[in-house]
Motif scaffolding. Structure first.
Motif, PDB file in Angstrom:
ATOM      1  N   THR A  25      69.142  48.566  -0.070  1.00 41.44           N
ATOM      2  CA  THR A  25      69.054  47.306   0.674  1.00 41.44           C
ATOM      3  C   THR A  25      68.964  47.567   2.176  1.00 41.44           C
ATOM      4  N   SER A  26      69.779  48.501   2.685  1.00 44.98           N
ATOM      5  CA  SER A  26      69.735  48.821   4.129  1.00 44.98           C
ATOM      6  C   SER A  26      68.374  49.394   4.501  1.00 44.98           C
ATOM      7  N   ASP A  77      68.293  36.306   0.045  1.00 47.38           N
ATOM      8  CA  ASP A  77      68.638  37.506  -0.736  1.00 47.38           C
ATOM      9  C   ASP A  77      68.196  37.344  -2.187  1.00 47.38           C
ATOM     10  N   LYS A  99      65.710  46.524   4.457  1.00 48.03           N
ATOM     11  CA  LYS A  99      65.831  45.596   5.601  1.00 48.03           C
ATOM     12  C   LYS A  99      65.164  46.198   6.825  1.00 48.03           C
ATOM     13  N   ASP A 124      61.693  44.968   8.838  1.00 44.57           N
ATOM     14  CA  ASP A 124      61.708  44.667  10.280  1.00 44.57           C
ATOM     15  C   ASP A 124      60.631  45.450  11.026  1.00 44.57           C
TER      16      ASP A 124
END
Ligand code: 5GP
Length: 201
Positions: free
Chosen positions: A17-18, A50, A21, A25
């Motif tokens: 998930t990190s 989410d 993200k 971006d």
């Protein structure tokens, strides 16, 4: 030109998930596919950003209506990708990331309905995986045990994926995934213009 579909799978706690993200971006024209799930939302998670959090009845109705590109039972809950929003984004030229488990990835491979690139994100090792899952603090003991038990099985599927990214250092994993996305775009352009034979480097 249609966008590319990227399937990304990883055992729970890998840091996927990190990574995703940061990649979303950094890379333009790239969107995340928001899945439907029957799992309860965690602290800080937002409906529509989410996940779409739905009850079992709604999920099963969507299965019956063929609304999903793929769906699976993961860690005792339903998870699925609604087909319509994905196809629309691809049609508009956006690349789309599907964050789905190994079962979902296999369904997409088998159905030969849509082109995709698949990427497996692996933790550096099993001990680190457990440590990360505990540090995250989002799961109870039961859920940690289920996720660890499933991770060994998931790792066995990693060889089916075209790309493997090991999340040792977060920034390196982000760079690697961005590189995969850009390489795919470059390949798409080459095919589109049919220029490979006219360029001498
Ligand atoms: P979590 O509960 O930690 O958000 O996700 C658990 C697992 O479900 C992860 O491996 C994630 O990739 C997977 N998952 C999330 N959305 C979908 C989906 O739409 N389809 C499938 N097959 N798996 C999903």
């Amino acid at each position: 030109m249609n966008g590319n579909l990227l399937i990304v799978s990883a055992p729970s706690g890998t840091g996927k998930t990190s990574i995703l993200k940061r990649v979303i971006d950094q890379v333009k024209q790239l969107e995340f596919s928001v899945s439907h799930t029957t799992r309860p939302s965690r602290n800080g998670e937002q409906e529509g950003r989410d996940y779409h959090f739905v009850n079992r009845q709604t999920f099963e109705r969507m299965i019956a209506e063929n609304a999903f590109l793929e769906w699976a039972m993961v860690h005792d809950n339903y998870y699925g990708t609604a087909v319509e929003p994905v196809e629309e984004k691809l049609r508009h030229g956006f690349d789309v990331i599907l964050d789905i488990d190994v079962q979902g990835a296999e369904i997409i491979r088998q159905q030969h309905r849509i082109d995709y690139i698949d990427v497996f994100i692996a933790p550096p090792d099993a001990t680190e995986l457990e440590a990360r899952l505990r540090r995250r603090g989002t799961e109870d003991e039961q859920s940690i045990a289920t996720r660890l038990a499933n991770s060994a099985e998931e790792m066995e599927q990693s060889s089916k994926y075209r790309y493997l990214v090991v999340n040792d250092q977060l920034e390196d994993a982000v760079t690697m995934l961005c590189a995969i996305i850009y390489a795919q775009r470059a390949e798409g352009r080459r095919n589109l213009h049919g220029v490979s034979h006219r360029i001498s480097l």
